[in-house]
Design a protein around this motif. Structure first.
Motif, PDB file in Angstrom:
ATOM      1  N   LEU A 207       3.161   7.796   7.884  1.00 18.78           N
ATOM      2  CA  LEU A 207       3.878   9.033   8.156  1.00 18.78           C
ATOM      3  C   LEU A 207       3.390   9.626   9.472  1.00 18.78           C
ATOM      4  O   LEU A 207       2.205   9.843   9.661  1.00 18.78           O
ATOM      5  N   MET A 208       4.322   9.863  10.363  1.00 24.09           N
ATOM      6  CA  MET A 208       4.008  10.371  11.701  1.00 24.09           C
ATOM      7  C   MET A 208       4.714  11.706  11.903  1.00 24.09           C
ATOM      8  O   MET A 208       5.346  11.949  12.910  1.00 24.09           O
TER       9      MET A 208
ATOM     10  N   ALA B  83       5.771  20.097  15.371  1.00 29.65           N
ATOM     11  CA  ALA B  83       6.496  18.920  15.849  1.00 29.65           C
ATOM     12  C   ALA B  83       5.939  17.659  15.199  1.00 29.65           C
ATOM     13  O   ALA B  83       4.735  17.581  14.920  1.00 29.65           O
ATOM     14  N   PRO B  84       6.770  16.653  14.977  1.00 36.66           N
ATOM     15  CA  PRO B  84       6.251  15.371  14.499  1.00 36.66           C
ATOM     16  C   PRO B  84       5.496  14.657  15.609  1.00 36.66           C
ATOM     17  O   PRO B  84       5.717  14.925  16.797  1.00 36.66           O
ATOM     18  N   TRP B  85       4.597  13.774  15.217  1.00 35.77           N
ATOM     19  CA  TRP B  85       3.894  12.946  16.198  1.00 35.77           C
ATOM     20  C   TRP B  85       4.898  12.103  16.976  1.00 35.77           C
ATOM     21  O   TRP B  85       4.780  11.920  18.179  1.00 35.77           O
ATOM     22  N   MET B  86       5.899  11.618  16.274  1.00 35.08           N
ATOM     23  CA  MET B  86       7.001  10.874  16.889  1.00 35.08           C
ATOM     24  C   MET B  86       8.264  11.212  16.121  1.00 35.08           C
ATOM     25  O   MET B  86       8.220  11.289  14.884  1.00 35.08           O
TER      26      MET B  86
ATOM     27  N   VAL C 180       0.846  -1.190   0.000  1.00 31.70           N
ATOM     28  CA  VAL C 180       0.000   0.000   0.000  1.00 31.70           C
ATOM     29  C   VAL C 180       0.881   1.240   0.000  1.00 31.70           C
ATOM     30  O   VAL C 180       2.055   1.197   0.356  1.00 31.70           O
ATOM     31  N   GLN C 181       0.294   2.355  -0.425  1.00 33.32           N
ATOM     32  CA  GLN C 181       1.005   3.618  -0.388  1.00 33.32           C
ATOM     33  C   GLN C 181       1.071   4.121   1.054  1.00 33.32           C
ATOM     34  O   GLN C 181       0.252   3.763   1.891  1.00 33.32           O
ATOM     35  N   ALA C 182       2.048   4.972   1.303  1.00 34.50           N
ATOM     36  CA  ALA C 182       2.197   5.538   2.632  1.00 34.50           C
ATOM     37  C   ALA C 182       0.959   6.347   3.010  1.00 34.50           C
ATOM     38  O   ALA C 182       0.352   7.021   2.172  1.00 34.50           O
ATOM     39  N   GLN C 183       0.575   6.240   4.264  1.00 32.99           N
ATOM     40  CA  GLN C 183      -0.539   7.010   4.794  1.00 32.99           C
ATOM     41  C   GLN C 183      -0.001   7.965   5.852  1.00 32.99           C
ATOM     42  O   GLN C 183       0.984   7.674   6.513  1.00 32.99           O
TER      43      GLN C 183
END
Length: 371
Positions: free
Chosen positions: A105-106, A82-85, A24-27
């Motif tokens: 993607l986070m 900020a990134p989620w992680m 699958v493609q990145a989500q």
């Protein structure tokens, strides 16, 4: 599957095989934006408890934690979100859960890194957050951002080696252990929480933290950490457990400060968990039990978005996902998380009247009340 992001799948689906992962493609994980009047700032901080050796490490090293501060910001225009992680942690996190790094993607939240806190709001109440076992401080981002946008300082804690992954400023990424001794884990978390409480005055660079108004909440094992920390430390004035267990003597003693028990109709809820019922019966302060109908254990926090996103690449079907996040629509689960923790802390830390906590609300027909 490793016990981290998909811990619940390991527990609930241990007798069923997962299908072959699909290409699958990145989500992108998109946490709904907070609805409060204030933009949100955030900063991550590395803390070292020089008085304690890490109880999970054999190296004799001092106990290290990563925490994040979330707060109402004065101006966010020149500060990146900020990134989620953090990326290295996110890559390790996905790899450990049989997801190709980068497949989810986070990379964004609504918290702006390093933005100045709004000192014009006066003294701000402080809330601590402890995530579930083998989870991450990032899991509560949705509700944490909401609280910060409403004028709270929120401190989220990664309990190293209990957390799924922790990224430190020097680039190290420490993965979580396969946690089995949950009573010990709660004891370690309580010591972590008390250390963080001790550090609040140092973390308060702008001198706006109101250390007389401190609350705490957590999901699952973080709920147990919340109640246990309140027994151990009277600085915490009010606590909330999201489908959170209680352990040992903490289930027996009567807590005398406000506590909100949020549970589900399934595993671990009031109807099936004797320890939680004993804890509830012993509460001697303000108390309320809310049951979120249609929810499952991982309907709380950002799991309600993250787990369904991860299902397709892991070959997991709708029924399997529903065992973990329930049948409640994610939109409704997220609406609950925005409304009820805010109402609880507004009532007990700000002394505001909160009709939402008085009884059934037509705005939330899926919520059952018990006094």
């Amino acid at each position: 599957m490793k016990r981290a992001l998909l811990l619940a799948f390991v527990l609930a689906l241990s007798n069923s095989a997962c299908g072959a992962p699909a290409a699958v493609q990145a989500q992108r994980l998109v946490i709904p934006s907070p609805t409060g009047p204030h933009p949100v700032g955030t900063v991550s901080v590395h803390l070292v408890d020089q008085s304690r050796q890490d109880p999970w490490s054999k190296s004799g090293a001092k106990r290290e934690l990563m925490v994040s501060l979330w707060y109402p910001a004065k101006d966010v225009r020149d500060y990146k979100v900020a990134p989620w992680m953090p990326k290295a942690a996110a890559d390790r996190y996905q790899k450990d859960n049989e997801l190709k790094p980068g497949s989810v993607l986070m990379d964004r939240t609504d918290g702006h890194q390093g933005a100045p806190i709004d000192q014009g709001l006066g003294k701000l109440p402080v809330i601590l957050y402890s995530p579930g076992a083998n989870a991450s401080r990032a899991y509560g981002t949705g509700v944490v951002q909401e609280l910060a946008s409403r004028g709270y300082v929120v401190v989220t804690i990664d309990h190293t080696y209990d957390a799924a992954v922790v990224e430190f400023p020097d680039g190290r990424v420490e993965a979580g252990l396969e946690m089995t001794d949950f009573a010990k884990a709660v004891e370690v978390r309580v010591a972590d929480v008390r250390f963080v409480l001790d550090q609040l005055s140092t973390l308060d660079k702008a001198h706006v933290f109101d250390l007389q108004r401190i609350g705490m909440f957590g999901h699952s094992l973080g709920g147990a950490a919340t109640s246990s920390s309140m027994y151990a430390d009277r600085r915490i004035k009010a606590g909330l457990g999201l489908d959170g267990a209680v352990f040992g003597k903490m289930a027996q003693s009567g807590l005398d400060r406000p506590y909100l028990v949020v549970d589900t109709e399934g595993k671990g809820g009031m109807s099936t968990n004797p320890a939680l019922r004993t804890f509830w019966d012993g509460l001697r302060g303000w108390r309320l039990n809310l049951t979120l109908k249609g929810a499952a254990h991982n309907s709380f926090g950002d799991d309600v978005l993250l787990i369904p996103m991860s299902a397709k690449p892991l070959g997991l079907g709708k029924a399997q996902v529903q065992e973990v996040v329930g049948t409640i629509p994610a939109k409704r689960a997220l609406a609950f998380q925005k409304a009820y923790p805010l109402a609880f802390f507004d009532l007990h830390l700000r002394k505001r009247k909160e009709p939402l906590l008085d009884g059934p609300s037509p705005a939330f027909p899926e919520v059952a009340y018990r006094r």
